[in-house]
Design a protein around this motif. Structure first.
Motif, mmCIF file in Angstrom:
data_model
loop_
_atom_site.group_PDB
_atom_site.id
_atom_site.type_symbol
_atom_site.label_atom_id
_atom_site.label_comp_id
_atom_site.label_asym_id
_atom_site.label_seq_id
_atom_site.Cartn_x
_atom_site.Cartn_y
_atom_site.Cartn_z
ATOM 1 N N HIS A 16 1.073 -0.934 0.021
ATOM 2 C CA HIS A 16 -0.090 0.011 0.126
ATOM 3 C C HIS A 16 0.883 1.179 0.009
ATOM 4 N N THR A 17 2.320 1.063 0.448
ATOM 5 C CA THR A 17 2.853 2.232 0.067
ATOM 6 C C THR A 17 3.678 2.060 -1.417
ATOM 7 N N ALA A 18 2.950 2.196 -2.491
ATOM 8 C CA ALA A 18 3.445 1.829 -3.667
ATOM 9 C C ALA A 18 4.320 3.132 -4.377
ATOM 10 N N GLY A 83 -4.205 6.337 -7.838
ATOM 11 C CA GLY A 83 -4.667 5.693 -6.650
ATOM 12 C C GLY A 83 -6.116 5.997 -6.129
ATOM 13 N N PHE A 84 -6.755 5.496 -5.327
ATOM 14 C CA PHE A 84 -8.116 5.483 -4.942
ATOM 15 C C PHE A 84 -8.262 5.421 -3.447
ATOM 16 N N THR A 85 -9.471 6.124 -2.934
ATOM 17 C CA THR A 85 -10.139 5.845 -1.830
ATOM 18 C C THR A 85 -11.377 5.245 -1.615
ATOM 19 N N LEU A 86 -11.537 4.394 -0.661
ATOM 20 C CA LEU A 86 -12.613 3.552 -0.662
ATOM 21 C C LEU A 86 -13.481 3.842 0.721
ATOM 22 N N ALA A 87 -14.856 4.273 0.460
ATOM 23 C CA ALA A 87 -15.651 4.654 1.503
ATOM 24 C C ALA A 87 -16.538 3.417 1.643
ATOM 25 N N LEU A 88 -16.914 2.693 2.843
ATOM 26 C CA LEU A 88 -17.810 1.658 2.536
ATOM 27 C C LEU A 88 -18.714 1.392 3.869
ATOM 28 N N LEU A 116 -5.100 1.318 -3.383
ATOM 29 C CA LEU A 116 -6.018 1.783 -2.429
ATOM 30 C C LEU A 116 -5.151 2.720 -1.327
ATOM 31 N N VAL A 117 -5.399 3.983 -1.335
ATOM 32 C CA VAL A 117 -4.714 4.537 -0.388
ATOM 33 C C VAL A 117 -5.165 5.352 1.152
ATOM 34 N N GLY A 118 -6.576 5.027 1.107
ATOM 35 C CA GLY A 118 -7.333 5.315 2.190
ATOM 36 C C GLY A 118 -8.628 5.189 2.141
ATOM 37 N N GLY A 119 -9.404 5.725 3.227
ATOM 38 C CA GLY A 119 -10.958 5.582 3.063
ATOM 39 C C GLY A 119 -11.556 5.594 4.435
ATOM 40 N N ASP A 120 -12.831 5.016 4.318
ATOM 41 C CA ASP A 120 -13.609 4.949 5.632
ATOM 42 C C ASP A 120 -14.369 3.726 5.620
#
Lengths: 312, 312
Positions: A16-18, A83-88, A116-120
């Motif tokens: 994840h630290t790409a 990159g992207f964030t995911l909120a679920l 994937l770099v972050g989210g909720d």
């Protein structure tokens, strides 16, 4: 399982630290390293159960599609994914579902080097919101507003298969022989390489999420032009070509979820070869509005509108 | 009203192509212009009705809070806000609600020069997902992992008022005189200027969304250290100070939704004046774990955990 365990188990990965990720999951923000001379492109889509997908959908296919529809927006703009964030929001912790969803999600993310770099995560009615980030050299983003009279209109791949698969799934058309179309509905392929290759070539571009007529209509409105499409030139699968003519027209012009790119280019301009068939389907005209000519050169009488989440 | 009309009426503004916004709302992607030498900081939060807010909440307060909790994440990292996306699932088009929500949202966005650059709207159970973007000079992002034994622990503003207001709203404590605390719960102030001023000063930082004990716990875990807090030094309002001691401790240490910053700095380091009181509340120690000393210098026996969306 608590929120932090859930994130650790299903959404934190060794990579994840790409490349280009200064800080990944685990701080209040992620930090990405922009490429000098580039603009930062952003798109966000929210998928709701019962609206964008059925409760019975394969979670791996859903993970794929949730990211695919966002990558498709980057593709339409000619961006390179970063990159992207995911909120679920989840009604409950269902480990089998999470394992499938994250597998489908990460398989597509890996294919596009888009970490994937972050989210909720939170509890609530199932809702998936992905925000995706990409880059394009300053001034080279593909937009909707550059189509000019005389430009040719092109589309990638095939149109209407996702809609036909949906109609078969709903039982409105016979499903005989249509299983082959389910991937078009459940696992659309974002045309990321094509979008990047069209930088400096396409005068306008959009991805087809709501149907060709509606999405091309956004280009026409933003560019202040009209268009005439050539119905027989619209690319279709043998399965769609075997349907009644009215169903073909509906799926080709108003079928959602294609995620192909429709774009315009100066006549005769050489187009890139990214291993994907491209079809010349019409021409931009000065007169506003969208016209469609049939096999005999006659204008179709119908008008089409795009899928609207608050109207249909 | 359709999706596109809704966006046009409530979420598109004359200034949406603000400073640094190359492309705003209306294309497949927004495009922002990064500042050379800076990293791009991103955070995303999802708010669900019944979980993060009540159906009866003032929509303007909700619009404020939805953005505030995201700006608070940028603040914790020392970022300068650059823009945000909003994805919104609505059960139906309620124009009065939309007018209030967008007013509260944009008032806070304007106060931080943080334009809405894109997003999504769809029909579904009420869900608000905001993803916010900011910048910090490369290498100057405030993180959780830099606290060192001997560092002093600081907190901004006051702790526990949001929790106390919530308990009053729930009828668990008398609401007499507590109306003055509702803004702490409904309209928290993200400490954006403080975060930026702490670049190069704070050795670690986090915002308090789940309670001081839990959020400071993230700093301790990421930094591989422990801490001792000084209970009487925890800043509290006269209203909280008038509560029974057990309630005070609960609100101060485990009260969520404070959105103050807790940070560490080398002992004696001069701190910035951004017009906000800062309180020295404890010290980082080599021994892992969080300890709290009371007025008599005795360690409190209790342990606290943060609010967990899947546990409580």
């Amino acid at each position: 399982m608590g929120e932090f365990d859930l994130i650790r188990r299903y959404f934190t990965r060794p990579d994840h630290t790409a490349h280009g990720v200064a800080v990944g999951i685990g701080d209040d923000c992620a930090a990405l390293v922009p490429t000098p001379g580039h603009h930062w492109l952003i798109s966000s889509d929210m998928l709701v159960e019962g609206r964008h997908f059925l409760p019975t959908v394969d979670p791996a296919a859903l993970g794929h599609k949730a990211l695919a529809v966002n990558l498709s927006d980057l593709a339409a703009c000619g961006a390179t994914p970063r990159g992207f964030t995911l909120a679920l929001a989840l009604p409950r912790v269902d480990e089998a579902w999470l394992a499938g969803f994250s597998q489908g999600l990460f398989a597509l993310a890996d294919a596009h080097a888009c970490p994937l770099v972050g989210g909720d995560t939170t509890q609530g009615p199932l809702n998936i919101c992905i925000t995706v980030f990409g880059e394009a050299p300053a001034g080279q983003m593909l937009r909707r507003n550059g189509a000019k009279p005389g430009d040719e209109i092109w589309v990638s791949g095939r149109l209407g298969d996702a809609r036909l698969a949906l109609e078969a799934f709903r039982g409105r058309v016979s499903s005989a022989g249509l299983d082959v179309l389910r991937p078009a509905m459940e696992r659309p392929t974002p045309r990321v390489a094509l979008g990047q290759a069209l930088r400096g070539i396409a005068t306008s571009s959009i991805d087809i999420s709501d149907g060709l007529a509606g999405d091309l209509g956004h280009i026409l409105a933003a560019s202040g032009v009209g268009a005439c499409l050539d119905l027989p030139a619209l690319p279709r699968s043998p399965q769609l070509a075997a349907q009644p003519r009215a169903a073909q027209i509906e799926c080709l012009l108003a079928g959602g979820d294609d995620y192909e790119l429709v774009f315009t280019a100066s006549p005769g301009h050489a187009l890139p070869d990214v291993g994907l068939p491209l079809y010349r389907i019409g021409v931009i005209e000065p007169e506003p509005g969208l016209r469609v000519r049939d096999e005999a050169g006659q204008l179709l009488p119908t008008s089409w509108r795009s899928f609207d989440h608050f109207k249909s």
